[in-house]
Motif scaffolding. Structure first.
Motif, PDB file in Angstrom:
ATOM      1  N   PRO A  85     -80.774  -9.643  19.383  1.00 32.04           N
ATOM      2  CA  PRO A  85     -79.466  -9.053  19.083  1.00 32.04           C
ATOM      3  C   PRO A  85     -79.549  -8.083  17.906  1.00 32.04           C
ATOM      4  N   HIS A  86     -78.829  -6.975  18.016  1.00 28.04           N
ATOM      5  CA  HIS A  86     -78.727  -5.973  16.969  1.00 28.04           C
ATOM      6  C   HIS A  86     -77.238  -5.765  16.660  1.00 28.04           C
ATOM      7  N   ALA A  87     -76.941  -5.381  15.422  1.00 29.14           N
ATOM      8  CA  ALA A  87     -75.559  -5.097  15.028  1.00 29.14           C
ATOM      9  C   ALA A  87     -75.394  -3.609  14.798  1.00 29.14           C
ATOM     10  N   PHE A  88     -74.414  -3.026  15.495  1.00 34.32           N
ATOM     11  CA  PHE A  88     -74.056  -1.627  15.317  1.00 34.32           C
ATOM     12  C   PHE A  88     -72.586  -1.578  14.927  1.00 34.32           C
ATOM     13  N   GLN A  89     -72.286  -0.752  13.924  1.00 30.41           N
ATOM     14  CA  GLN A  89     -70.931  -0.734  13.383  1.00 30.41           C
ATOM     15  C   GLN A  89     -70.462   0.702  13.200  1.00 30.41           C
ATOM     16  N   ALA A  90     -69.193   0.932  13.507  1.00 26.95           N
ATOM     17  CA  ALA A  90     -68.614   2.258  13.290  1.00 26.95           C
ATOM     18  C   ALA A  90     -68.747   2.635  11.819  1.00 26.95           C
ATOM     19  N   ARG A  91     -69.264   3.818  11.565  1.00 24.22           N
ATOM     20  CA  ARG A  91     -69.434   4.259  10.181  1.00 24.22           C
ATOM     21  C   ARG A  91     -68.071   4.573   9.576  1.00 24.22           C
ATOM     22  N   VAL A  92     -67.819   4.022   8.395  1.00 21.83           N
ATOM     23  CA  VAL A  92     -66.574   4.272   7.681  1.00 21.83           C
ATOM     24  C   VAL A  92     -66.732   5.535   6.841  1.00 21.83           C
ATOM     25  N   SER A  93     -65.785   6.437   6.960  1.00 20.24           N
ATOM     26  CA  SER A  93     -65.777   7.629   6.107  1.00 20.24           C
ATOM     27  C   SER A  93     -65.239   7.205   4.744  1.00 20.24           C
ATOM     28  N   LYS A  94     -66.141   6.755   3.901  1.00 18.03           N
ATOM     29  CA  LYS A  94     -65.720   6.100   2.665  1.00 18.03           C
ATOM     30  C   LYS A  94     -65.701   7.059   1.477  1.00 18.03           C
ATOM     31  N   GLU A  95     -64.776   6.771   0.563  1.00 16.35           N
ATOM     32  CA  GLU A  95     -64.716   7.470  -0.711  1.00 16.35           C
ATOM     33  C   GLU A  95     -65.687   6.816  -1.699  1.00 16.35           C
ATOM     34  N   PHE A  96     -65.773   5.476  -1.610  1.00 21.32           N
ATOM     35  CA  PHE A  96     -66.689   4.721  -2.460  1.00 21.32           C
ATOM     36  C   PHE A  96     -66.866   3.330  -1.876  1.00 21.32           C
ATOM     37  N   ASP A  97     -67.839   2.609  -2.402  1.00 17.04           N
ATOM     38  CA  ASP A  97     -68.024   1.199  -2.069  1.00 17.04           C
ATOM     39  C   ASP A  97     -67.368   0.348  -3.149  1.00 17.04           C
ATOM     40  N   ALA A  98     -67.097  -0.906  -2.825  1.00 19.42           N
ATOM     41  CA  ALA A  98     -66.561  -1.831  -3.816  1.00 19.42           C
ATOM     42  C   ALA A  98     -67.230  -3.188  -3.648  1.00 19.42           C
ATOM     43  N   ARG A  99     -67.529  -3.810  -4.757  1.00 18.34           N
ATOM     44  CA  ARG A  99     -68.022  -5.193  -4.754  1.00 18.34           C
ATOM     45  C   ARG A  99     -66.968  -6.047  -5.462  1.00 18.34           C
ATOM     46  N   VAL A 100     -66.525  -7.082  -4.794  1.00 17.11           N
ATOM     47  CA  VAL A 100     -65.584  -8.030  -5.369  1.00 17.11           C
ATOM     48  C   VAL A 100     -66.289  -9.378  -5.458  1.00 17.11           C
ATOM     49  N   THR A 101     -66.486  -9.837  -6.666  1.00 16.31           N
ATOM     50  CA  THR A 101     -67.131 -11.135  -6.898  1.00 16.31           C
ATOM     51  C   THR A 101     -66.042 -12.166  -7.137  1.00 16.31           C
ATOM     52  N   ALA A 102     -66.004 -13.181  -6.285  1.00 15.57           N
ATOM     53  CA  ALA A 102     -64.976 -14.209  -6.364  1.00 15.57           C
ATOM     54  C   ALA A 102     -65.570 -15.508  -6.901  1.00 15.57           C
ATOM     55  N   VAL A 103     -64.950 -16.047  -7.926  1.00 17.78           N
ATOM     56  CA  VAL A 103     -65.328 -17.352  -8.479  1.00 17.78           C
ATOM     57  C   VAL A 103     -64.055 -18.183  -8.505  1.00 17.78           C
ATOM     58  N   GLY A 104     -63.936 -19.118  -7.558  1.00 17.69           N
ATOM     59  CA  GLY A 104     -62.688 -19.835  -7.427  1.00 17.69           C
ATOM     60  C   GLY A 104     -61.576 -18.841  -7.108  1.00 17.69           C
ATOM     61  N   GLY A 105     -60.507 -18.896  -7.848  1.00 19.19           N
ATOM     62  CA  GLY A 105     -59.391 -17.970  -7.625  1.00 19.19           C
ATOM     63  C   GLY A 105     -59.495 -16.690  -8.422  1.00 19.19           C
ATOM     64  N   GLN A 106     -60.572 -16.512  -9.183  1.00 12.52           N
ATOM     65  CA  GLN A 106     -60.732 -15.310 -10.000  1.00 12.52           C
ATOM     66  C   GLN A 106     -61.542 -14.249  -9.253  1.00 12.52           C
ATOM     67  N   LEU A 107     -61.092 -13.001  -9.329  1.00 11.93           N
ATOM     68  CA  LEU A 107     -61.762 -11.896  -8.659  1.00 11.93           C
ATOM     69  C   LEU A 107     -62.180 -10.850  -9.690  1.00 11.93           C
ATOM     70  N   PHE A 108     -63.421 -10.385  -9.567  1.00 15.57           N
ATOM     71  CA  PHE A 108     -63.968  -9.376 -10.474  1.00 15.57           C
ATOM     72  C   PHE A 108     -64.496  -8.233  -9.612  1.00 15.57           C
ATOM     73  N   ALA A 109     -63.936  -7.044  -9.766  1.00 19.33           N
ATOM     74  CA  ALA A 109     -64.244  -5.949  -8.842  1.00 19.33           C
ATOM     75  C   ALA A 109     -64.824  -4.752  -9.572  1.00 19.33           C
ATOM     76  N   VAL A 110     -65.765  -4.088  -8.907  1.00 21.35           N
ATOM     77  CA  VAL A 110     -66.302  -2.825  -9.408  1.00 21.35           C
ATOM     78  C   VAL A 110     -66.326  -1.806  -8.273  1.00 21.35           C
ATOM     79  N   ARG A 111     -66.100  -0.570  -8.658  1.00 25.46           N
ATOM     80  CA  ARG A 111     -66.261   0.566  -7.751  1.00 25.46           C
ATOM     81  C   ARG A 111     -67.716   1.022  -7.845  1.00 25.46           C
ATOM     82  N   ILE A 112     -68.329   1.297  -6.692  1.00 21.59           N
ATOM     83  CA  ILE A 112     -69.723   1.734  -6.642  1.00 21.59           C
ATOM     84  C   ILE A 112     -69.769   3.129  -6.027  1.00 21.59           C
ATOM     85  N   ASP A 113     -70.281   4.075  -6.782  1.00 20.70           N
ATOM     86  CA  ASP A 113     -70.488   5.428  -6.270  1.00 20.70           C
ATOM     87  C   ASP A 113     -71.984   5.649  -6.096  1.00 20.70           C
ATOM     88  N   SER A 114     -72.384   5.976  -4.868  1.00 21.96           N
ATOM     89  CA  SER A 114     -73.800   6.119  -4.546  1.00 21.96           C
ATOM     90  C   SER A 114     -73.967   7.229  -3.516  1.00 21.96           C
TER      91      SER A 114
END
Length: 320
Positions: free
Chosen positions: A204-233
């Motif tokens: 099996p292989h995974a193919f996904q529609a490419r998103v025309s993105k402005e940026f990436d984001a990482r959201v790190t969740a610890v319990g109910g707390q969320l910590f987010a960063v914008r990633i420009d690459s």
């Protein structure tokens, strides 16, 4: 050591990320036992569990600690080595020893009475499945790019041909791979219908529609707390050349925050590292959630905040 309310940290000896939290636990005088069960248990450490009419008892001995396992109130499943079995055995005997360790020692560690897990290893395993991630993300309200997972080359080519913005290929598991004897990473990359060969039929292989993105984001969740960063690459997959990316703190839209909390609850997770592709219109497309993703590469303030949140979870123990 005083073993009441101890924290068991499962990780390899080279995990400097864990050290950030271990220092904070030490500052709070929380007893900690560090164990890499895949290697330590055939290098002098021992783990024993006894089951009888009065309940369960156990003892964990390492080079520097001995603890009654019923006193472990939190377990941090960080980055332990795989169970490979001791060297020096035949291939068959080593596989046997490795599987017995996984199901024996791994089973004991996953069944400590009243312990608070971050995350429980069985929950981690379930949450690592990419198909399960996509299905759960949809149920929880995340926008999800159109995706096909198939071993049928014609289905894959048809899917790719009908995505006006293009398609990316992504592996379903981070399998160890070598080229000319050197470690080789399989990154997310753009493909066209003509690039898809009959070799897709192998697995099996995974193919996904490419998103025309402005940026990436990482959201790190610890319990109910969320910590987010914008990633420009400059890359589709920002992990490929992290020296070229920039990270800045960012707020999480309320619908995405609600969906993240619901997603963690579905899998029984305390921790999760969510990745999103964010469009110019502000749509946060869910890409994946690593239940044990790295976090210490983020800006210093974000890293410190995550370390403190993890410390708080582990120090509180059951009921958090």
């Amino acid at each position: 050591m005083q073993d009441s309310g101890a924290v068991l940290v499962l990780t390899n000896p080279y995990d400097v990320t864990a050290d950030l939290v271990l220092r904070l636990l030490a500052d709070r005088r929380v007893p900690v036992v560090r164990l890499d069960p895949g290697t330590d248990l055939h290098a002098g450490a021992s783990l024993t569990a006894t089951y009888h009419a009065d309940g369960q008892q156990g003892t964990l001995r390492t080079a520097s600690r001995e603890i009654d396992t019923t006193r472990i109130h939190s377990v941090w499943v960080r980055r332990p080595s795989p169970y490979l079995g001791p060297s020096g055995l035949s291939d068959q005997d080593r596989r046997f020893a490795a599987e017995q360790a996984l199901w024996g020692a791994g089973g004991i560690i996953a069944s400590l009475p009243e312990a608070h897990y971050m995350n429980h290893p069985w929950h981690n395993r379930a949450a690592e499945s990419k198909p399960a991630q996509l299905s759960t993300a949809q149920r929880c309200g995340f926008p999800v790019p159109s995706t096909v997972i198939t071993n049928d080359p014609d289905e894959a080519r048809t899917f790719a041909a009908h995505q006006p913005g293009g398609v990316v290929y992504k592996p379903l598991w981070n399998t160890t791979y070598r080229v000319d004897g050197q470690p080789h990473s399989v990154w997310v990359r753009e493909v066209g219908a003509n690039d898809i060969t009959d070799a897709v039929a192998v697995c099996p292989h995974a193919f996904q529609a490419r998103v025309s993105k402005e940026f990436d984001a990482r959201v790190t969740a610890v319990g109910g707390q969320l910590f987010a960063v914008r990633i420009d690459s400059p890359d589709i997959d920002w992990r490929r050349r992290q020296d070229l990316m920039t990270c800045t703190s960012i707020d999480v839209p309320e619908p995405i925050a609600h969906a993240a909390v619901a997603y963690l609850a579905e899998f029984g997770l305390v921790y999760g590292a969510f990745d999103f592709a964010v469009t110019a219109e502000g749509v946060w497309y869910f890409l994946e959630c690593n239940p044990n993703g790295q976090w210490a590469w983020q800006p210093v303030d974000t890293t410190k905040a995550i370390a403190h949140a993890i410390t708080e979870q582990l120090a509180k123990g059951p009921g958090t």
